[in-house]
Design a protein around this motif. Structure first.
Motif, short mmCIF file in Angstrom:
data_model
loop_
_atom_site.label_atom_id
_atom_site.label_comp_id
_atom_site.label_asym_id
_atom_site.label_seq_id
_atom_site.Cartn_x
_atom_site.Cartn_y
_atom_site.Cartn_z
N THR A 1 -0.99 -8.57 -10.50
CA THR A 1 0.14 -7.76 -10.98
C THR A 1 1.23 -7.71 -9.94
N LEU A 2 0.85 -7.53 -8.67
CA LEU A 2 1.83 -7.51 -7.60
C LEU A 2 2.58 -8.83 -7.52
N SER A 3 1.86 -9.94 -7.61
CA SER A 3 2.50 -11.25 -7.56
C SER A 3 3.50 -11.41 -8.69
N HIS A 4 3.11 -10.94 -9.88
CA HIS A 4 4.01 -11.04 -11.03
C HIS A 4 5.27 -10.20 -10.82
N LEU A 5 5.10 -8.98 -10.32
CA LEU A 5 6.25 -8.10 -10.11
C LEU A 5 7.20 -8.66 -9.05
N LEU A 6 6.64 -9.37 -8.07
CA LEU A 6 7.47 -9.96 -7.02
C LEU A 6 8.09 -11.29 -7.45
N GLY A 7 7.75 -11.76 -8.65
CA GLY A 7 8.38 -12.97 -9.18
C GLY A 7 7.70 -14.26 -8.83
N TYR A 8 6.44 -14.22 -8.41
CA TYR A 8 5.73 -15.45 -8.09
C TYR A 8 5.27 -16.13 -9.38
N PRO A 9 5.37 -17.46 -9.48
CA PRO A 9 4.85 -18.17 -10.66
C PRO A 9 3.35 -17.96 -10.80
N GLU A 10 2.87 -17.99 -12.03
CA GLU A 10 1.44 -17.73 -12.28
C GLU A 10 0.55 -18.72 -11.56
N GLU A 11 1.01 -19.96 -11.43
CA GLU A 11 0.16 -20.96 -10.77
C GLU A 11 -0.02 -20.67 -9.28
N ASP A 12 0.85 -19.80 -8.73
CA ASP A 12 0.73 -19.45 -7.32
C ASP A 12 -0.11 -18.19 -7.11
N ASN A 13 -0.63 -17.62 -8.18
CA ASN A 13 -1.32 -16.35 -8.07
C ASN A 13 -2.81 -16.52 -7.80
N ALA A 14 -3.16 -17.49 -7.03
CA ALA A 14 -4.57 -17.68 -6.66
C ALA A 14 -5.06 -16.49 -5.86
N SER A 15 -6.37 -16.24 -5.94
CA SER A 15 -6.92 -15.05 -5.31
C SER A 15 -6.74 -15.03 -3.81
N ASN A 16 -6.57 -16.19 -3.19
CA ASN A 16 -6.43 -16.21 -1.73
C ASN A 16 -4.96 -16.29 -1.30
N GLU B 1 3.98 3.41 -10.96
CA GLU B 1 3.68 3.98 -12.27
C GLU B 1 3.64 2.90 -13.34
N SER B 2 2.74 3.08 -14.31
CA SER B 2 2.60 2.20 -15.48
C SER B 2 1.95 0.86 -15.15
N HIS B 3 1.59 0.63 -13.89
CA HIS B 3 0.93 -0.63 -13.55
C HIS B 3 -0.41 -0.41 -12.85
N ASP B 4 -0.83 0.85 -12.70
CA ASP B 4 -2.09 1.14 -12.03
C ASP B 4 -2.19 0.40 -10.71
N LEU B 5 -1.11 0.47 -9.93
CA LEU B 5 -0.97 -0.32 -8.71
C LEU B 5 -0.76 0.63 -7.55
N GLU B 6 -1.55 0.49 -6.51
CA GLU B 6 -1.49 1.42 -5.38
C GLU B 6 -1.63 0.66 -4.07
N CYS B 7 -0.87 1.09 -3.07
CA CYS B 7 -1.04 0.52 -1.73
C CYS B 7 -0.88 1.62 -0.70
N ASP B 8 -1.59 1.47 0.40
CA ASP B 8 -1.53 2.41 1.51
C ASP B 8 -0.70 1.80 2.63
N LEU B 9 0.28 2.54 3.11
CA LEU B 9 1.06 2.12 4.26
C LEU B 9 0.75 3.07 5.41
N LEU B 10 0.25 2.51 6.50
CA LEU B 10 -0.06 3.29 7.69
C LEU B 10 0.89 2.89 8.81
N LEU B 11 1.51 3.88 9.43
CA LEU B 11 2.27 3.66 10.65
C LEU B 11 1.43 4.19 11.80
N LEU B 12 1.05 3.31 12.71
CA LEU B 12 0.17 3.66 13.82
C LEU B 12 0.95 3.58 15.13
#
Length: 344
Positions: A227-242, A308-319
């Motif tokens: 979902t993140l790859s799609h939102l950032l505009g990456y082609p589907e063929e580039d959305n490999a798990s790695n 919202e609406s994408h069930d997408l969450e990320c944690d940003l830590l500033l250390l």
């Protein structure tokens, strides 16, 4: 006749900044509250007909307050004052009945003009210097430095969230920043991550400037990586798990935007290194084990962004390294005074 004013914000620094930004010749009786429930109680008790309302607070947030004011037809005119500057946040509060939206950090001239526009305040002509105002928040001993840091982070978080929301064309739910001083061994335990069954990917970026050094650490749940790859505009063929490019791009956007907003408020500039992938599809403990710190103590700012609406969450830590605490506290002590536009 004195106007009853309620200032609702979970940050003691933000409450004092708001009070100092009010026109000095406006006759007011102030009530300070720290959350939405206390705000509603104060309105119902008749303590204020004008409310300055933060959005992101623990418990009942600003949206909940606005909903109750509208539903119960409470006698209050609400001006939202928030670091969440997403266009959708502005539209939502207006739909819920807010008079207007004022962005943090508060600009006294914008505030005064807004109050005049709604007929809430008329200048007396006796000047605007408030000689009895409390000390500047950054140097006020009644405001713990961690609280001041949290409010600075809150505003920077809003700027970074706004950038990402515009880029992805989404609405992002923003948290209350969590500020802690931890031993390096306590980092995993302190993370606000409850889903222990998911795998995670992580990217880190070092930063430094004005004697302040640290790392930005972005942690992303792999369950929604496509979902993140799609939102950032990456082609589907580039959305490999790695594929780690979306993570690196997201890190540069989020860490860079946060540090710009963070540094601007304290008149500091930070250099940012290239993002480095810590690992992909790992248990959160294994992922953090890949980032070893020589620091005995780590000052952490944790932010959890939810798309919202994408069930997408990320944690940003500033250390921040323990050596960075003193320069940070010095910078906080010289924060601009909102009542004058100058420094302490």
């Amino acid at each position: 006749m004195s106007t009853g004013v309620i200032i609702c914000d979970d940050s003691s620094m933000a409450r004092k900044q708001m009070a100092r930004a009010l026109p000095a010749d406006w006759d007011t009786t102030l009530t300070f509250v720290e959350d939405g429930d206390a705000c509603l109680e104060a309105i119902r008790d008749g303590k204020g007909s004008v409310v300055f309302l933060d959005l992101n607070m623990p418990g009942s947030d600003g949206y909940v307050v606005l909903e109750h004011v509208h539903r119960e037809e409470l006698p209050a005119l609400v001006l939202v004052v928030s670091g969440d500057i997403q266009p959708e946040a502005y539209r939502r509060v207006l739909r819920l009945g807010a008079l207007n939206f004022i962005r943090k950090p508060i600009d006294p001239q914008v505030l005064a003009q807004t109050l005049k526009d709604y007929g809430l305040y008329s200048p007396s002509g006796h000047g605007t210097e408030n000689v009895t105002a409390p000390p500047t928040p950054g140097s006020d001993p009644d405001v713990p430095w961690q609280d001041a840091l949290q409010e600075i982070a809150n505003i920077a978080m809003g700027q970074a969230g706004d950038l990402l929301a515009r880029l992805l064309d989404v609405f992002i739910k923003l948290p209350v920043p969590r500020v802690n001083m931890l031993a390096a061994s306590e980092l995993r335990m302190a993370l606000n991550i409850t889903d222990s069954t998911s795998t995670w990917s992580g990217v880190c970026q070092g930063f430094s400037g004005a004697g302040i050094t640290g790392e930005g650490l972005l942690l992303f749940n792999n369950a929604r990586l496509e979902t993140l790859s799609h939102l950032l505009g990456y082609p589907e063929e580039d959305n490999a798990s790695n594929n780690t490019e979306p993570l690196m791009d997201l890190s540069s956007i989020m860490v860079g935007a946060f540090l710009r907003g963070f540094g601007q408020q304290m008149d500091r500039q930070f250099g940012l290194s290239h993002p480095v992938v810590l690992g992909t599809h790992l248990d959160i403990s294994d992922l953090l084990d890949g980032s070893q710190y020589a620091w005995q103590q780590i000052l952490t700012i944790e932010l959890t962004y939810t798309i919202e609406s994408h069930d997408l969450e990320c944690d940003l830590l500033l250390l921040f390294s323990e050596e960075s605490v003193a320069p940070l506290r010095e910078a906080l002590a010289w924060l601009p005074d909102p009542s004058t536009g100058g420094s302490a």
